[in-house]
Design a protein around this motif. Structure first.
Motif, short mmCIF file in Angstrom:
data_model
loop_
_atom_site.label_atom_id
_atom_site.label_comp_id
_atom_site.label_asym_id
_atom_site.label_seq_id
_atom_site.Cartn_x
_atom_site.Cartn_y
_atom_site.Cartn_z
N GLU A 12 13.94 27.80 -18.60
CA GLU A 12 14.57 26.89 -17.64
C GLU A 12 13.55 25.94 -17.01
O GLU A 12 13.81 24.75 -16.84
N LEU A 13 12.36 26.47 -16.68
CA LEU A 13 11.31 25.63 -16.11
C LEU A 13 10.88 24.56 -17.11
O LEU A 13 10.73 23.39 -16.76
N ALA A 14 10.68 24.96 -18.34
CA ALA A 14 10.28 24.01 -19.39
C ALA A 14 11.32 22.90 -19.54
O ALA A 14 10.98 21.72 -19.64
N SER A 15 12.59 23.28 -19.54
CA SER A 15 13.67 22.29 -19.67
C SER A 15 13.69 21.34 -18.48
O SER A 15 13.84 20.12 -18.65
N ASP A 16 13.54 21.89 -17.29
CA ASP A 16 13.52 21.05 -16.08
C ASP A 16 12.35 20.08 -16.10
O ASP A 16 12.49 18.91 -15.71
N MET A 17 11.20 20.56 -16.54
CA MET A 17 10.02 19.69 -16.60
C MET A 17 10.22 18.57 -17.60
O MET A 17 9.89 17.41 -17.31
N THR A 35 1.43 16.62 -11.60
CA THR A 35 1.95 17.69 -10.75
C THR A 35 0.83 18.62 -10.32
O THR A 35 0.74 19.02 -9.15
N MET A 36 -0.04 18.98 -11.24
CA MET A 36 -1.16 19.87 -10.93
C MET A 36 -2.15 19.20 -9.97
O MET A 36 -2.66 19.83 -9.05
N ASP A 38 -1.44 16.91 -7.73
CA ASP A 38 -0.80 16.90 -6.41
C ASP A 38 -0.92 18.25 -5.73
O ASP A 38 -1.23 18.34 -4.54
N ARG A 39 -0.68 19.32 -6.49
CA ARG A 39 -0.75 20.67 -5.92
C ARG A 39 -2.16 21.01 -5.48
O ARG A 39 -2.37 21.57 -4.41
N LEU A 40 -3.16 20.65 -6.28
CA LEU A 40 -4.55 20.89 -5.90
C LEU A 40 -4.92 20.12 -4.64
O LEU A 40 -5.63 20.64 -3.77
N ARG A 41 -4.45 18.88 -4.53
CA ARG A 41 -4.70 18.07 -3.34
C ARG A 41 -4.12 18.76 -2.10
O ARG A 41 -4.76 18.82 -1.04
N GLU A 42 -2.90 19.28 -2.22
CA GLU A 42 -2.25 19.99 -1.11
C GLU A 42 -3.07 21.21 -0.68
O GLU A 42 -3.28 21.44 0.51
N LEU A 43 -3.53 21.99 -1.65
CA LEU A 43 -4.30 23.18 -1.34
C LEU A 43 -5.62 22.84 -0.67
O LEU A 43 -6.04 23.51 0.28
N LYS A 44 -6.29 21.79 -1.14
CA LYS A 44 -7.55 21.37 -0.53
C LYS A 44 -7.33 20.91 0.91
O LYS A 44 -8.10 21.23 1.80
#
Length: 78
Positions: A12-17, A35-36, A38-44
């Motif tokens: 389902e995740l693969a299809s959504d992506m 996407t990755m 953006d997520r790394l920026r958020e964590l930093k």
């Protein structure tokens, strides 16, 4: 330099992506990279917003003295 990774995703995740990348009219690989990033920026940003001396709570020393400045080396380097 680029590195390749092989990742197994739930169907389902693969299809959504794939669907989201298609809607954005970008390749799936680009969607994953962005996407990755953006997520790394958020964590930093989250780490930077933590209190700068948060790590000191782990040192938690219960000493009745009121003038600890003269004994700082003794306390920190036990």
């Amino acid at each position: 330099m680029s590195l390749k990774f092989q990742v197994t995703l739930p169907g389902e995740l693969a299809s959504d992506m794939k669907a989201t990348a298609a809607q954005l009219k970008i390749p799936l690989a680009q969607f994953i990279r962005e996407t990755m990033q953006d997520r790394l920026r958020e964590l930093k940003a989250q780490r930077k917003s933590e209190l700068p001396f948060e790590w000191m709570k782990k040192l938690r020393v219960d000493i009745p003295d009121t003038d600890l400045a003269s004994r700082v080396d003794e306390i920190l380097y036990k």
